[in-house]
Design a protein around this motif. Sequence first.
Motif, PDB file in Angstrom:
ATOM      1  N   GLN A 188     -20.606  37.049   5.600  1.00 23.50           N
ATOM      2  CA  GLN A 188     -21.247  37.166   6.904  1.00 23.50           C
ATOM      3  C   GLN A 188     -20.745  36.088   7.863  1.00 23.50           C
ATOM      4  O   GLN A 188     -20.534  36.360   9.051  1.00 23.50           O
ATOM      5  N   SER A 226     -17.203  37.187   8.933  1.00 20.24           N
ATOM      6  CA  SER A 226     -17.236  38.324   9.858  1.00 20.24           C
ATOM      7  C   SER A 226     -17.738  37.901  11.234  1.00 20.24           C
ATOM      8  O   SER A 226     -17.260  38.396  12.266  1.00 20.24           O
ATOM      9  N   THR A 227     -18.681  36.966  11.275  1.00 18.06           N
ATOM     10  CA  THR A 227     -19.143  36.442  12.568  1.00 18.06           C
ATOM     11  C   THR A 227     -18.020  35.708  13.289  1.00 18.06           C
ATOM     12  O   THR A 227     -17.866  35.824  14.514  1.00 18.06           O
ATOM     13  N   VAL A 239     -14.876  36.378  13.049  1.00 17.13           N
ATOM     14  CA  VAL A 239     -13.937  37.384  13.571  1.00 17.13           C
ATOM     15  C   VAL A 239     -14.389  37.881  14.936  1.00 17.13           C
ATOM     16  O   VAL A 239     -13.595  37.967  15.891  1.00 17.13           O
ATOM     17  N   PHE A 240     -15.670  38.207  15.081  1.00 15.14           N
ATOM     18  CA  PHE A 240     -16.178  38.708  16.361  1.00 15.14           C
ATOM     19  C   PHE A 240     -16.156  37.625  17.440  1.00 15.14           C
ATOM     20  O   PHE A 240     -15.965  37.917  18.619  1.00 15.14           O
ATOM     21  N   VAL A 241     -16.345  36.359  17.042  1.00 20.48           N
ATOM     22  CA  VAL A 241     -16.315  35.269  18.028  1.00 20.48           C
ATOM     23  C   VAL A 241     -14.895  35.003  18.508  1.00 20.48           C
ATOM     24  O   VAL A 241     -14.652  34.752  19.698  1.00 20.48           O
ATOM     25  N   LEU A 260     -12.369  37.144  18.482  1.00 25.38           N
ATOM     26  CA  LEU A 260     -11.686  38.336  18.994  1.00 25.38           C
ATOM     27  C   LEU A 260     -11.404  38.261  20.496  1.00 25.38           C
ATOM     28  O   LEU A 260     -10.270  38.529  20.921  1.00 25.38           O
ATOM     29  N   ALA A 287      -8.129  35.937  15.221  1.00 27.26           N
ATOM     30  CA  ALA A 287      -9.083  36.911  14.707  1.00 27.26           C
ATOM     31  C   ALA A 287      -8.465  37.736  13.581  1.00 27.26           C
ATOM     32  O   ALA A 287      -9.135  38.045  12.588  1.00 27.26           O
ATOM     33  N   ALA A 293      -9.654  37.908   9.782  1.00 22.88           N
ATOM     34  CA  ALA A 293      -9.952  39.224   9.210  1.00 22.88           C
ATOM     35  C   ALA A 293      -9.266  39.394   7.859  1.00 22.88           C
ATOM     36  O   ALA A 293      -9.826  40.017   6.944  1.00 22.88           O
TER      37      ALA A 293
END
Length: 227
Positions: free
Chosen positions: A173, A176-177, A179-181, A183, A190, A194
């Motif tokens: 988690q 994955s957080t 990655v979104f930050v 991106l 990112a 990933a």
Amino acid sequence: MILSFFDQFMSPTFMGVPLLAVALFFPLALFISPSNQWMTNRVVTLQSWCTNRITQQLFLPLNPQGHKWALIITSLLVMLLSLNMLGLLPYTFTPTTQLSMNMGFAIPLWLATVIIGLRNQPTATLGHLLPEGTPIVLIPMLVIIETISLFIRPLALGVRLTANLTAGHLLIQLTSTAVFVLLPVSMLAALLVAVVLLMLTLLELAVAIIQAYVFVLLLTLYLQENI
């Protein structure tokens, strides 16, 4: 919306009904019941072969008295394995991250092995508390240490399974957080994160399988000492 990283380990409810009990029975839907036909399908054949091989490997060092536990040990392995792997799917809950549930599996089965040993061979079972050839001066201390280690066994079983799965899910988690930050900031960073996330997912898949096997393997070792 998850307000905290640890909210994923809370038992979810739907209309006031805890979904933990539903999750415990869900793995049964994944296993196809054998039919009365002469030829079974490939899924049932693969399941039967894997179950037979794992059961044979687990009970190979045990004498025939311990083979009575084959059904319950194999069922526990299938259940833990299914729940651990189902928890890796999106929008799912992993019941084996709950320490109370893991202790509910560990304590009764461990206690059953101890009671069987005290009933069938009390001298040999109590002899495990004191190694052979121990000096007289160290006897009281070693008996206390071995007694403590005996009662710590179920705690170690439950904590090991809970800690490994919790740590893996938390790392997934967090990654994955990240990655979104990253991106909207840097596409290259990112993508690199990933890739790390994919590797962590594969690692957690291996951990889910290994921890279920280790849990059952240690139970068979405790059983071996008391039969």
